[in-house]
Design a protein around this motif. Structure first.
Motif, PDB file in Angstrom:
ATOM      1  N   ARG A 141      19.324  26.900  18.773  1.00  0.00           N
ATOM      2  CA  ARG A 141      20.500  26.033  18.712  1.00  0.00           C
ATOM      3  C   ARG A 141      20.158  24.625  19.202  1.00  0.00           C
ATOM      4  O   ARG A 141      20.619  23.634  18.628  1.00  0.00           O
ATOM      5  CB  ARG A 141      21.624  26.630  19.565  1.00  0.00           C
ATOM      6  N   GLU A 142      19.364  24.533  20.268  1.00  0.00           N
ATOM      7  CA  GLU A 142      19.031  23.219  20.826  1.00  0.00           C
ATOM      8  C   GLU A 142      18.251  22.363  19.819  1.00  0.00           C
ATOM      9  O   GLU A 142      18.464  21.142  19.735  1.00  0.00           O
ATOM     10  CB  GLU A 142      18.212  23.383  22.116  1.00  0.00           C
ATOM     11  N   TYR A 143      17.364  23.002  19.085  1.00  0.00           N
ATOM     12  CA  TYR A 143      16.598  22.265  18.072  1.00  0.00           C
ATOM     13  C   TYR A 143      17.517  21.734  16.977  1.00  0.00           C
ATOM     14  O   TYR A 143      17.404  20.572  16.550  1.00  0.00           O
ATOM     15  CB  TYR A 143      15.526  23.176  17.473  1.00  0.00           C
ATOM     16  N   LEU A 144      18.452  22.559  16.523  1.00  0.00           N
ATOM     17  CA  LEU A 144      19.373  22.138  15.473  1.00  0.00           C
ATOM     18  C   LEU A 144      20.300  21.032  15.955  1.00  0.00           C
ATOM     19  O   LEU A 144      20.615  20.095  15.211  1.00  0.00           O
ATOM     20  CB  LEU A 144      20.179  23.338  14.983  1.00  0.00           C
ATOM     21  N   GLN A 145      20.739  21.121  17.198  1.00  0.00           N
ATOM     22  CA  GLN A 145      21.612  20.071  17.742  1.00  0.00           C
ATOM     23  C   GLN A 145      20.878  18.732  17.829  1.00  0.00           C
ATOM     24  O   GLN A 145      21.437  17.682  17.504  1.00  0.00           O
ATOM     25  CB  GLN A 145      22.135  20.493  19.122  1.00  0.00           C
ATOM     26  N   ASP A 146      19.622  18.776  18.259  1.00  0.00           N
ATOM     27  CA  ASP A 146      18.838  17.532  18.313  1.00  0.00           C
ATOM     28  C   ASP A 146      18.571  16.997  16.897  1.00  0.00           C
ATOM     29  O   ASP A 146      18.581  15.786  16.678  1.00  0.00           O
ATOM     30  CB  ASP A 146      17.512  17.777  19.034  1.00  0.00           C
ATOM     31  N   LYS A 147      18.349  17.887  15.968  1.00  0.00           N
ATOM     32  CA  LYS A 147      18.112  17.452  14.585  1.00  0.00           C
ATOM     33  C   LYS A 147      19.354  16.768  14.019  1.00  0.00           C
ATOM     34  O   LYS A 147      19.255  15.751  13.317  1.00  0.00           O
ATOM     35  CB  LYS A 147      17.718  18.656  13.735  1.00  0.00           C
ATOM     36  N   LEU A 148      20.542  17.311  14.337  1.00  0.00           N
ATOM     37  CA  LEU A 148      21.782  16.686  13.879  1.00  0.00           C
ATOM     38  C   LEU A 148      21.962  15.305  14.522  1.00  0.00           C
ATOM     39  O   LEU A 148      22.420  14.358  13.865  1.00  0.00           O
ATOM     40  CB  LEU A 148      22.980  17.573  14.225  1.00  0.00           C
ATOM     41  N   ALA A 149      21.594  15.179  15.776  1.00  0.00           N
ATOM     42  CA  ALA A 149      21.713  13.886  16.448  1.00  0.00           C
ATOM     43  C   ALA A 149      20.785  12.853  15.806  1.00  0.00           C
ATOM     44  O   ALA A 149      21.152  11.680  15.663  1.00  0.00           O
ATOM     45  CB  ALA A 149      21.397  14.033  17.938  1.00  0.00           C
ATOM     46  N   VAL A 150      19.580  13.288  15.425  1.00  0.00           N
ATOM     47  CA  VAL A 150      18.657  12.371  14.737  1.00  0.00           C
ATOM     48  C   VAL A 150      19.250  11.923  13.400  1.00  0.00           C
ATOM     49  O   VAL A 150      19.167  10.749  13.022  1.00  0.00           O
ATOM     50  CB  VAL A 150      17.290  13.047  14.528  1.00  0.00           C
ATOM     51  N   MET A 151      19.871  12.864  12.670  1.00  0.00           N
ATOM     52  CA  MET A 151      20.509  12.497  11.401  1.00  0.00           C
ATOM     53  C   MET A 151      21.615  11.470  11.599  1.00  0.00           C
ATOM     54  O   MET A 151      21.845  10.609  10.757  1.00  0.00           O
ATOM     55  CB  MET A 151      21.082  13.747  10.728  1.00  0.00           C
ATOM     56  N   MET A 152      22.318  11.568  12.718  1.00  0.00           N
ATOM     57  CA  MET A 152      23.410  10.633  12.998  1.00  0.00           C
ATOM     58  C   MET A 152      22.914   9.314  13.575  1.00  0.00           C
ATOM     59  O   MET A 152      23.705   8.376  13.738  1.00  0.00           O
ATOM     60  CB  MET A 152      24.398  11.270  13.983  1.00  0.00           C
ATOM     61  N   GLY A 153      21.627   9.227  13.891  1.00  0.00           N
ATOM     62  CA  GLY A 153      21.108   8.021  14.527  1.00  0.00           C
ATOM     63  C   GLY A 153      21.280   6.771  13.672  1.00  0.00           C
ATOM     64  O   GLY A 153      21.563   5.685  14.194  1.00  0.00           O
ATOM     65  N   GLY A 154      21.109   6.900  12.356  1.00  0.00           N
ATOM     66  CA  GLY A 154      21.254   5.733  11.493  1.00  0.00           C
ATOM     67  C   GLY A 154      22.674   5.210  11.455  1.00  0.00           C
ATOM     68  O   GLY A 154      22.909   3.990  11.591  1.00  0.00           O
ATOM     69  N   ARG A 155      23.648   6.102  11.297  1.00  0.00           N
ATOM     70  CA  ARG A 155      25.052   5.680  11.278  1.00  0.00           C
ATOM     71  C   ARG A 155      25.449   5.110  12.651  1.00  0.00           C
ATOM     72  O   ARG A 155      26.220   4.142  12.731  1.00  0.00           O
ATOM     73  CB  ARG A 155      25.923   6.869  10.887  1.00  0.00           C
ATOM     74  N   CYS A 156      24.944   5.681  13.747  1.00  0.00           N
ATOM     75  CA  CYS A 156      25.254   5.169  15.084  1.00  0.00           C
ATOM     76  C   CYS A 156      24.739   3.743  15.254  1.00  0.00           C
ATOM     77  O   CYS A 156      25.426   2.887  15.834  1.00  0.00           O
ATOM     78  CB  CYS A 156      24.629   6.067  16.145  1.00  0.00           C
ATOM     79  N   ALA A 157      23.526   3.475  14.766  1.00  0.00           N
ATOM     80  CA  ALA A 157      22.966   2.129  14.884  1.00  0.00           C
ATOM     81  C   ALA A 157      23.811   1.134  14.103  1.00  0.00           C
ATOM     82  O   ALA A 157      24.055   0.001  14.573  1.00  0.00           O
ATOM     83  CB  ALA A 157      21.523   2.123  14.397  1.00  0.00           C
TER      84      ALA A 157
END
Length: 607
Positions: A471-487
């Motif tokens: 679960r922790e790996y998937l949560q971090d992967k989702l955060a990376v995917m959201m990194g572009g929109r966050c920037a």
């Protein structure tokens, strides 16, 4: 298009040109060689003594005048006319008196010439039909060979493939070795009362070497190999596919022991009665005949039927029941060690620079099939040849890999400075979030070079292959995917369409976490159903949801919660490291590509 047609039908074009030339020559010879005058005009010129000589050929008279004369306002010196049907007994005496030279020729028979001219178009049509028939025969599609066996038989004595030619796929080789042992020494298994499976199904993604494995089995056993694809059975005429199946097995019995390999069997083996449009009569008859033939031959005939597909979920259940294709061998994408073996195999005849590290390249090509690796090395070879290099460097291999993963560079694309800056911050957001999260895959490279599939990319490669995703790996992967929109939101206070693919992939993963993997708070230990799409429209409509509408709304809320948490985590990281975000974006604007080591250096992280 016209040039291609002329090249393919050169003989027909030449023959047609000759026909037109002869027709035109006949017309010119008949109507432009001399001036046609009346018989009265001819007699008048004879009485004037202006006729120099004539040639009499049957009823035709051709001649030449001493001086030009005029007839119907046209001047002429050569003329032609015809004798009257009742004759002219006084003509010869007049010609003698005027001293006209008289030549005579026998009457020509033009009937044969007219017959040739008339029949030539018909001969052209017959010749065209004959050439088309020969072409169909050469392609195996002649009128009298419609139902014949379309399989290609390989002679193992001239073209032999063995397991040494297949890198990786160790598990599949072990399973297939039993087939080799049975074909080389069938008594060994039969004396113990055992039976080798009649049918073997190779299942795996495209490019994993399923066809090569089947040929290697035939090469190891030294038996005949019949190779055919599922689409080769199909024809516009109903019943032809079934006949081809019968002929295939008849030829196999004559060449036993042998292997019949049917590639892309899903072309004829799709589940019967699926969908809304009913079945396809020709495909279903072909499938029924194949099932009948699988039941019809005995074990002592030493015939092994192998097939390959990358869509086992759409196959008819009757194919995989015991006694038919009851042994399923999974040919997975190659592991890191398998990719290393494949790279060594494909680079045996290539000149590589000493700097090329195949071990590193094997780790950085996770998800590549054997065909992908071969294509990547071939593209690298072409790039090196284009630059007139004598060997292949790591730069060419990396450029070829980027071309396969992200498409061609868009050299003609002109972006404004504002768009470039937006893309730079977008990709910098992805890479920085990935660098700071402990469970995310390491960042390998960040690029804002526009390509056919994206305007930029952040490449991450795992240190080792993963088969289970915590679960922790998937949560971090989702955060990376959201990194572009966050920037985008943090720097420009807006949202762009550049995050479309990120949001699609993130939503799909979050929905799987809720529906399939039980990784949400409210449905922590429940699997509510597949988040994927059904293959057939009929199945999708006929299969209802396994949960209520209220649960469906709760699922949507859980997916939204997971995505919002990922967004908040990414925004927190970028807010706390805003200066690193600005530095990385500026570095991307200056160099377009930044290596992973530089990303960690800007972020102040030691690796």
């Amino acid at each position: 298009m016209i040039k291609k047609y002329v090249q393919q039908n050169r003989q027909l074009v030449v023959l047609l040109a000759v026909f037109l030339f002869l027709l035109g020559w006949s017309y010119l010879a008949q109507y432009t060689s001399s001036t046609a005058i009346s018989y009265s005009e001819f007699l008048a010129q004879v009485d004037k003594g202006n006729v120099e000589q004539i040639t009499v050929k049957g009823e035709n008279i051709h001649g030449r005048l001493n001086t030009p004369a005029t007839f119907n306002d046209a001047s002429y010196t050569s003329f032609s006319t015809y004798l009257p049907s009742f004759g002219d007994p006084e003509l010869m005496s007049k010609l003698k008196q005027q001293g006209v030279q008289v030549n005579t020729e026998p009457k020509s028979d033009r009937i044969l010439w007219y017959i040739v001219i008339s029949l030539l178009p018909l001969l052209l049509i017959f010749w065209l039909i004959f050439m088309q028939y020969k072409r169909m025969q050469g392609q195996g599609g002649g009128l009298f060979s419609i139902g014949q066996n379309q399989a290609r038989q390989y002679d193992h004595s001239q073209e032999k493939t063995t397991f040494d030619d297949v890198a990786g796929a160790q598990e599949a080789k072990i399973e297939l070795q039993e087939v080799v042992d049975y074909l080389t020494d069938p008594d060994k298994i039969q004396d113990m009362g055992g039976k080798i499976p009649k049918g073997i199904m190779l299942v795996g993604p495209p490019g994993t070497g399923k066809t090569l494995l089947a040929r290697a089995v035939a090469g190891e056993a030294g038996v005949a190999f019949f190779n055919i694809t599922g689409s080769d059975f199909m024809e516009m005429f109903v019943g032809v596919g079934a006949k081809r199946v019968r002929n295939l097995f008849q030829d196999a019995r004559k060449n036993a022991p042998c292997i019949i390999f049917i590639d892309e069997i899903d072309a004829i083996g799709r589940r019967r009665g699926a969908g809304l449009g009913g079945g396809h009569d020709e495909r279903e008859q072909t499938l029924n005949q194949l099932l009948s033939e699988l039941d019809g031959f005995e074990a002592h005939e030493n015939i092994i039927v192998m097939c390959a597909t990358n869509r086992p979920d759409i196959l008819d259940p009757a194919l995989s029941r015991p006694g038919r294709f009851d042994r399923r061998i999974i040919v997975e994408l190659p592991s890191t060690q398998d990719r290393l073996e494949l790279l060594h195999l494909y680079t045996r005849e290539k000149q590589l620079d000493d700097e090329v590290d195949l071990d590193r390249l094997a780790r950085e090509t996770q998800g590549f099939s054997g065909a992908d690796l071969e294509n990547m090395l071939n593209e690298a070879t072409l790039l090196a040849a284009r630059e007139d290099r004598g060997s292949i460097s790591h730069a060419e291999i990396e450029a070829a890999r980027d071309k396969i993963l992200m498409g061609l560079k868009r050299h003609g694309l002109v972006m404004t400075e504002g768009e470039k800056r937006m893309v730079a911050y977008h990709e910098a957001g992805h890479s920085l979030v990935g660098a700071f999260l402990p469970n995310a895959d390491p960042v390998y490279k960040v690029s804002i070079v526009p390509r056919s599939q994206s305007m930029g990319a952040t490449q991450q490669f795992p240190e080792q292959e993963r088969y289970i995703y915590p679960r922790e790996y998937l949560q971090d992967k989702l955060a990376v995917m959201m990194g572009g929109r966050c920037a985008e939101s943090l720097v420009f206070d807006t949202a762009t369409s550049g995050a479309a693919n990120d949001l699609q992939q993130a939503t799909k993963m979050a929905r799987k976490m809720v529906l399939e993997w039980g990784m949400s708070g409210q449905f922590e230990h429940m699997a509510l159903g597949s988040a994927g799409e059904q293959v057939f429209l009929g199945e999708e409509l006929g299969k209802g949801k396994e949960y209520s509408e209220a649960t469906s709304q709760a699922v949507d809320k859980e997916v939204e919660t997971i995505l919002r948490d990922a967004f908040d985590r990414a925004r927190d990281i970028l807010s706390r490291h805003r200066s690193a975000l600005d530095d990385l974006a500026q570095s991307l604007l200056d160099h377009e590509e930044v290596a992973g080591e530089k990303v960690y250096s800007i972020a102040g992280i030691s690796r």
